[in-house]
Design an enzyme around this catalytic site. Structure first.
Site: not given
Lengths: 396, 379, 396, 379
Positions: C244, C127-129, C381-383
């Site tokens: 992670e 439960g993060y985002s 995200s990769n950004e």
């Protein structure tokens, strides 16, 4: 919707082609086609020929002594001259300062300078960048202080292309340090032969001398050489940048270089077969060709929709045009295989032939690949162009 | 699995790195390049003293019997310092070939002198149309009694005009692209009929076109198996390619560091340009390329000595292809991030950029090695 | 420098391989290898088998009931299970919350939750985002208000993977709104069966149900389920994110997928020949293979140099790992040609075979390509990963 | 040179765009897709009324005799609205083939009805192993007296189970990849021996595997020249590919706009994510792809009708290859910029992304067209 040229345009193309065939000196064309070094005299000779024909400034309005060519005619002229191996026209006078003078110059400036540009009398260069202001052009520091009927200019410009040949330089200078940085900038036309100007070469990584530092030490510039109003230089500079970016797509030259690449790929061998028959290499060439085809159509669309002064969309032309130019230099270098390695500056002239060291087209190509890294940097780096599109077109 | 370097390797790296940093300044490099020979005998002697030139020479011939990983350690430092001296040509390729395939007489006459820095070797293999194909040899070695007559044109021979001995490949049998029929000959540069047209290379070294015009050599000049030198050439080319990968990693590491330093200091719009996210991500991509390149170059070095040719070829082709592409990408980003400065001769970075780019053109470019990787896997 | 596995490692690999060969149910393996849908029971069955063997948490320290595998052993385990077609282990309990509980949990939490994870008793989710906080995780709004011996939780989480199966969720919640946003966050372990929790599916563009929204309405959570200290949740979250990212390189699974791709390319025809013989396609496959080879070595270097908790360099593994995963799904889709088009969700189970519609491996692949666009978005995200490297490693 | 659209074209575009915007909502599209047939007869009738379905039908058969540029105008709007209806299959390909090569009887029986929206056509050409090669036809049409017996498997036929008439390619002579020997037949879907296995496609449309099992047709079913249909197939496939390029431009335009809107509104770290330079430059790249795609799609449309096959093929292959690659790139960026939302079914953008990606798989992907471009240039 009709992508064919009109009969008039086709006739114009024939006229240009015939003229170029008859008048472009073979030695100059060979230098261009073989990527050899062009001397000042090579540029000058070709520009004199065009000036005599009245075509050096063919795209200028008739009122300023041009032929009033349409954008499409101008594109045809570019394409035909490029294809035949004509040197690029040095743009600093013709395409950069001239539009500014036409729009903002005094009657005297128009009378005096435009005619000298049109007749190839003055060689111009551009005084924009400074050591501390590249992308951040508005931070420039070169000072011009009013002193009676002239300015005293002190400071330094850099990356000044072919300044070693120049008679005139147009400069952004700071005339007011007390206002917002964009508002203290003025646009001066300076005689390169003035006392106090020193030109120092910058040698590039291909060991060529194309750019320079230009130093100003108490250089006296008549007030009559101020373009427009004091403090409005930034406005004129932006106007100029818009003009600079159309030509920078370089479609005509890229089409010629694509042909050269195909020619090289036919001669180079891979496993005993022409490199151009290699599926991977052929596909890479084709992708550049397709990109170029699209770019050519994009240029035509821009020309058709806007006429002369392109908006910020023109940044696309700079970005794609330079990416394609670089891709072509890269493929040419790759095509050579191990013969990309020899570095022989002496082969940059036509005099020294040495067939022993690889095919005759080989010598300049790796150096040219490295030199062409500049095209995504100069004239507002491609990152700056992307910033412009993001802000001005996409509203980000 | 152990990724650490031995104590000897660490010492070697440190002492060489110290030497390069202190002695091999950028200005000195420039002077060396402009000298008549294009490399420095003083530096070469120093390398000999440090044991570098005999690193892979067998112990019985005055060397240290080192591995391709030892070569990686050296090559990486040479790359970091952008050293132009003919280490690859003479030590990795030349000495490597003699050590692997030379007769006792050849070893005795060549190896100790090469390890002492007194004899410069090179491999003269490629030809004008051979591109990177090792089997493509048109130069002929015609038998004449007990001797051979060499005739042909060797292209872009590294240090071909400076080397004392050239190891020349020539066809003793078969057609121009046959695997069989290739032999190696050790010849002296000064021999009758040997012509070398010296020139600079764009990556700061020297090479030559070597013309062999009725060069008469004895049977004792043959190095390795007559008619069957291709496997030997392939093996040594892979050792060389692995060394080039290691050198490329060294070059890339320095180039990245220079670029990072530049974008941290160069001010535009009132801040260092390294504050702009687009440039940050570009720098990150350069960093990722470097880390991936380090990994694959290590693999290539470890496998370069492998007796299993398939294993060796797979790792070396993977690494050389990777370095070819990542080197190109990193160079382009590095120059772009340097702006105008990136295309000047004055800046060391532009010279690093040239070497990093051109390593792709030595011993097989990325396309060549991807294709070999594919062909080998297909079997 | 020695890239060979030790004798012990080789023996371990044999042991794992033998076990997997003997115990991995064939129907599950087939689903994985053929990219079909895995049911809850598929995951559960395999994890039960591993739990029984004591290998579900083999990489945990012995003190917590694991086998204390070295990072290399864990890599071998991943590689062997992935190659055989074992489902990935659901990471939320095993690799995400467990390390946090080990490091910061109370004795009761360790005793209770770790043993239930290790024995595959509880299914965890994360439960993060939240709808308003994706990349900007610290801006989360879900509130937990202390009320005697429990918290009352209100708010919403989103993108919660497989929450529909979960028994437990670990949540970042805001316990203090008066301090800096990172400092008001706490880390709670919440029973998914609690009254007030609603799970609502989010259907993805492949029409699958893998992620969810989770709503909390006055959910009572015992204070005993607070991990560590109130307000320290951000620290624990960062600790967790580091863990992670190691697994996310997914080298084992990508090696398996590469094999599948090669298999497909052997069967697909282009001009009557195997697609894998096409030089262009073969080169693209080879380039992914080379990238993966490099990545595997990079993973091993990270493991060798750091042992367990990877630093910010591990962001590289996320970036390259996911780029390779995406490249593989892209090539697989491309390999199919027109048979990439049929969309048949019914083919996601093993029951419905229909050989008429293309080769049997075809049906899931385009959907999978689209689904896998997520991997460069989730888990930071990769950004964001590039921002992390820029700041933490490069000091920009 | 004139880049402007005619007044008729502008009117057509505006009225269609107005219709799509008002009537073809995203929810309605979803319902249409989930319906039994997968398209809407109501929408189809509206298209007929607007004259869309007879746009390229010759005037003498109840149409407007429009050009490929007219088709571009329509396709681009259909792309912008992500319309699933079988315009390409029935109007561009089906009607196009009949109009080009049909006998008078065929034209009379098919064209007016198709233009009125009463008859749905499709082209059943590809086969399980043919990939994108038009000459690869294994389906056979065996002569039996004055009739033909069709046998074979047609793969991924667009709207193959919904179309009333299928134009089927089959081999009347030659081997499976010969250019000569291919003929076209018009068959009814309900004929004995015609089986169609219907399924959805991932880009929101329908297709079918069509099995032909001893399907008996008369000689009057032959469309165009017996044995010599390949040039016809090539011509119509190019017209179709040009229409797909135009559709792709429409899809891309909307997807770009949606993405731009999203990054301007989505807040993270206290600002719209469109403030981040990396995302800005991504959006710029999407914009450049769009502008270049518009250019090349225009060229393809103008050349698609050209009598000069070489000119037509060159422009179409360039455009289709370009759209394949730029479509892929734009899609990937669009999804990435949307973050998690980009992979949800609920968001229109993800459906635009699917269509834009999958257009590459219709009538030749980028690789196919690059190779054709290369092969044609080689001659």
């Amino acid at each position: 919707m009709d992508l064919a040229y009109t009969a008039e345009e086709a006739a114009f193309r024939d006229e240009v082609r015939d003229f170029v065939t008859a008048n472009l000196p073979a030695d100059i064309a060979r230098k261009v086609l073989e990527h050899r070094r062009l001397e000042k005299s090579d540029y000058a000779r070709w520009q004199d020929i065009l000036a005599k024909q009245g075509w050096l400034a063919g795209h200028w309005p008739v009122e300023h002594g041009g032929c009033g060519w349409t954008p499409v005619q101008n594109h045809i002229f570019d394409e035909e001259t490029a294809a035949a191996g004509a040197p690029r026209l040095i743009p600093f006078g013709l395409n950069m300062v001239a539009p500014v003078i036409m729009a903002y110059g005094s009657p005297w400036q128009k009378e005096h300078y435009l005619s000298r540009i049109r007749t190839n009398h003055d060689w111009w260069c551009q005084g924009y960048s400074e050591p501390g202001s590249g992308s951040d052009l508005a931070s420039l520091k070169t000072r011009a202080v009013r002193d009676g009927d002239h300015y005293l200019v002190n400071g330094q410009k850099t990356w000044t292309t072919l300044a070693q040949y120049a008679d005139m330089i147009f400069c952004l200078v700071r005339t007011d340090t007390t206002v917002k940085k964009q508002e203290g900038i003025s646009f001066l036309l300076i005689d390169m032969h003035s006392p106090g100007i020193t030109v120092r070469p910058i040698v590039t990584l291909d060991e060529e001398h194309e750019v320079n530092e230009v130093f100003f030490e108490d250089v006296k510039v008549p007030v009559a050489n101020l373009v427009g109003e004091e403090g409005k230089g930034w406005t004129y500079a932006k106007y100029l940048l818009g003009h600079e970016r159309t030509g920078i797509a370089g479609v005509g030259a890229s089409k010629r270089e694509l042909d050269t690449l195909k020619h090289i790929a036919k001669i180079q061998r891979k496993n005993g077969r022409p490199l151009g028959d290699d599926p991977g290499f052929a596909a890479r060439m084709a992708q550049v060709e397709i990109d170029l085809l699209a770019l050519e159509m994009t240029v035509m669309r821009v020309l058709a929709s806007r006429g002369k002064a392109p908006g910020p969309e023109a940044s696309i032309l700079k970005i794609k045009g330079t990416e394609i130019q670089q891709a072509l230099t890269e493929l040419m270098m790759e095509a050579l295989g191990p013969y990309a390695l020899p570095f022989r500056p002496e082969a940059m002239t036509l005099d020294t032939e040495d067939e022993l060291v690889g095919p005759d087209y080989a010598a300049p190509l790796a150096a040219r690949y490295f030199n062409y890294r500049k095209v995504t940097i100069y004239g507002g780096s491609n990152e700056i162009q992307r910033n412009i599109i993001a802000q001005m077109v996409l509203g980000l | 699995m152990d990724f650490s370097f031995s104590e000897e390797q660490q010492l070697l790296r440190e002492s060489l790195a110290r030497y390069v940093e202190r002695e091999y300044t950028f200005e000195k490099r420039r002077a060396i390049q402009r000298s008549a020979e294009g490399f420095s005998h003083e530096v070469w002697s120093a390398f000999a003293e440090m044991g570098l030139l005999g690193l892979t020479t067998p112990e019985e011939y005055g060397g240290y019997g080192g591995s391709a990983v030892d070569t990686l350690v050296v090559s990486q430092v040479l790359g970091s310092g952008l050293v132009v001296e003919p280490y690859l040509a003479s030590v990795v390729l030349g000495t490597g070939l003699v050590a692997r395939a030379g007769s006792t007489a050849q070893k005795e006459s060549l190896l100790p002198a090469a390890a002492r820095g007194e004899l410069l070797l090179t491999l003269a293999h490629a030809e004008p149309d051979s591109r990177y194909e090792l089997a493509e040899v048109a130069t002929s070695a015609r038998r004449q009694g007990n001797q051979f007559v060499l005739q042909g044109h060797k292209a872009v021979v590294p240090w071909g005009a400076q080397a004392d001995r050239l190891i020349v490949s020539a066809r003793t049998a078969g057609g121009p692209r046959d695997a069989q029929g290739i032999s190696l000959f050790v010849i002296e540069r000064g021999m009758k009929g040997v012509g070398a047209r010296d020139y600079r290379t764009i990556d700061g070294q020297r090479a030559a076109e070597v013309k062999l015009d009725d060069v008469l050599v004895g049977a004792d000049a043959v190095l390795g198996p007559l008619d069957g030198a291709l496997p030997l050439l392939e093996a040594i080319a892979d050792v060389g390619a692995a060394a080039l990968c290691a050198e490329a990693v060294g070059v890339m590491e320095t180039l990245n560091a220079q670029t990072l330093e530049y974008i941290k200091t160069r001010q535009q719009f009132g801040q260092p340009i390294g504050r702009f996210q687009v440039l940050q991500h570009r720098a990150v991509d350069m960093f990722i390329h470097l880390e991936q390149s380090k990994s694959i170059a290590l693999l290539a070095a470890v496998r370069a000595d492998s007796a299993d040719a398939a294993e060796r070829r797979r790792a070396v082709s993977a690494a050389k292809a990777h370095l070819g592409r990542s080197g190109r990408a990193v160079t382009q980003m590095a120059i772009q991030l340097h702006g105008g400065m990136g295309v000047t001769d004055e800046l060391p970075a532009s010279h690093y950029a040239k070497r990093l780019t051109m390593i792709d053109f030595h011993l097989g470019d990325a396309d060549f090695h991807v294709e070999r990787f594919v062909a080998d896997a297909r079997g």
